[in-house]
Design a protein around this motif. Structure first.
Motif, PDB file in Angstrom:
ATOM      1  N   TYR A   8      -1.377  -6.191   1.579  1.00 27.33           N
ATOM      2  CA  TYR A   8      -2.078  -4.720   1.994  1.00 27.33           C
ATOM      3  C   TYR A   8      -2.036  -5.104   3.543  1.00 27.33           C
ATOM      4  O   TYR A   8      -1.784  -6.150   4.213  1.00 27.33           O
ATOM      5  CB  TYR A   8      -3.382  -4.631   1.328  1.00 27.33           C
ATOM      6  N   ALA A  45      -5.716   4.583  -3.936  1.00 29.92           N
ATOM      7  CA  ALA A  45      -6.073   3.111  -4.273  1.00 29.92           C
ATOM      8  C   ALA A  45      -5.508   2.665  -5.593  1.00 29.92           C
ATOM      9  O   ALA A  45      -5.450   3.535  -6.326  1.00 29.92           O
ATOM     10  CB  ALA A  45      -7.505   3.319  -3.814  1.00 29.92           C
ATOM     11  N   GLU A  97       0.573  -1.179   0.011  1.00 21.85           N
ATOM     12  CA  GLU A  97      -0.121  -0.033  -0.169  1.00 21.85           C
ATOM     13  C   GLU A  97       0.800   1.226  -0.087  1.00 21.85           C
ATOM     14  O   GLU A  97       0.252   2.408  -0.556  1.00 21.85           O
ATOM     15  CB  GLU A  97      -0.953   0.007   1.328  1.00 21.85           C
ATOM     16  N   GLY A 131      -8.009  -2.563   5.055  1.00 20.90           N
ATOM     17  CA  GLY A 131      -6.895  -3.271   4.041  1.00 20.90           C
ATOM     18  C   GLY A 131      -7.596  -4.236   3.223  1.00 20.90           C
ATOM     19  O   GLY A 131      -7.295  -4.663   2.261  1.00 20.90           O
ATOM     20  N   ASP A 150       0.821  -4.478   9.125  1.00 24.09           N
ATOM     21  CA  ASP A 150       1.266  -4.427   7.809  1.00 24.09           C
ATOM     22  C   ASP A 150       2.533  -5.214   7.512  1.00 24.09           C
ATOM     23  O   ASP A 150       3.036  -5.697   8.523  1.00 24.09           O
ATOM     24  CB  ASP A 150       1.366  -2.892   7.476  1.00 24.09           C
ATOM     25  N   ALA A 163      -9.694  -3.089   0.655  1.00 21.84           N
ATOM     26  CA  ALA A 163      -8.553  -2.737  -0.632  1.00 21.84           C
ATOM     27  C   ALA A 163      -8.275  -3.828  -1.188  1.00 21.84           C
ATOM     28  O   ALA A 163      -7.808  -3.885  -2.560  1.00 21.84           O
ATOM     29  CB  ALA A 163      -7.595  -1.611   0.019  1.00 21.84           C
ATOM     30  N   THR A 164      -8.144  -4.914  -0.477  1.00 21.19           N
ATOM     31  CA  THR A 164      -7.476  -6.291  -1.246  1.00 21.19           C
ATOM     32  C   THR A 164      -8.711  -6.604  -2.152  1.00 21.19           C
ATOM     33  O   THR A 164      -8.292  -7.349  -3.319  1.00 21.19           O
ATOM     34  CB  THR A 164      -7.254  -7.043   0.009  1.00 21.19           C
TER      35      THR A 164
END
Length: 227
Positions: free
Chosen positions: A99, A79, A56, A105, A133, A108-109
């Motif tokens: 991520y 993103a 990220e 996260g 992370d 976003a994944t």
């Protein structure tokens, strides 16, 4: 820096809680943060890795590279975009998403998985339990353990199916129905009927239900989405 090694712009990352967290050069005719990838100039030369590792932020990329992980790239404080997904497809056929492990996260994944798959890439997900992370995982567990985890990544469909079960009691009828509905929605997004059949069989065997019923629900959802 472009894949060809030319400086396009500059980017910074706040080391504390200052905002904005990421600050880049403003868009110019040669720099657009939607279209570039941090550290791609290095990753391009490391095709022996066989894949790219997508993180990220800048510091995750710096930390992983510092400990010898090859093929690491990061988005430029945004993103993932479809342009970046297509860019990655020029240099690899598989992307490992690494991520953050928080709720943001995970969302976003999921989004990145869909964009990368649409760009023709095979997607796998790195799960780093016990850390926020990749950078924190490295500092807590060390590079050897991280490299071992990289060898045990899971396909993004398996990842999404496992995430769908989080917080549900699969021994309870209501929990089982909730999970099966979510699993059917995940299967409905797979374009390949072979993939749908394989994963439906796996879920059905896991929960002791009929595969055909799960496929019927997935196909119903596909038709509804097309409408």
């Amino acid at each position: 820096i472009s894949a060809q090694g030319k400086v396009l712009g500059f980017g910074g990352r706040a080391l504390g809680d200052a905002q904005p967290k990421y600050l880049n050069t403003a868009d110019t005719p040669v720099f657009n943060k939607r279209q570039g990838l941090y550290a791609l100039n290095f990753a391009k030369k490391e095709r022996s890795a066989g894949h790219l590792v997508l993180v990220e932020g800048y510091m995750d990329a710096v930390s992983l590279r510092k400990h010898g992980v090859q093929g690491v790239v990061a988005t430029l404080g945004t993103a993932l975009t479809s342009e970046q997904a297509r860019l990655m497809n020029r240099y690899a056929k598989e992307v490992v998403i690494a991520y953050d492990m928080d709720e943001a996260g995970r969302r976003a994944t999921q989004r990145a998985s869909e964009l990368l798959t649409a760009a023709g890439l095979k997607v796998r997900v790195l799960r780093l339990d016990g850390a926020k992370d990749p950078d924190e995982y490295l500092r807590t567990h060390g590079p050897e353990r991280l490299r071992a985890q990289l060898g045990r990544t899971e396909g993004y469909v398996e990842y999404r199916l496992s995430q769908a079960a989080v917080g549900l009691d699969l021994q309870d009828a209501a929990g089982k129905v909730s999970y099966l509905k979510e699993a059917a929605a995940i299967l409905a997004r797979l374009d390949s009927p072979v993939e749908r059949d394989v994963y439906a069989g796996r879920v059905a065997a896991q929960l002791g239900v009929e595969k055909d019923n799960l496929l019927t629900e997935a196909n119903r959802l596909r038709k509804s989405d097309r409408k």
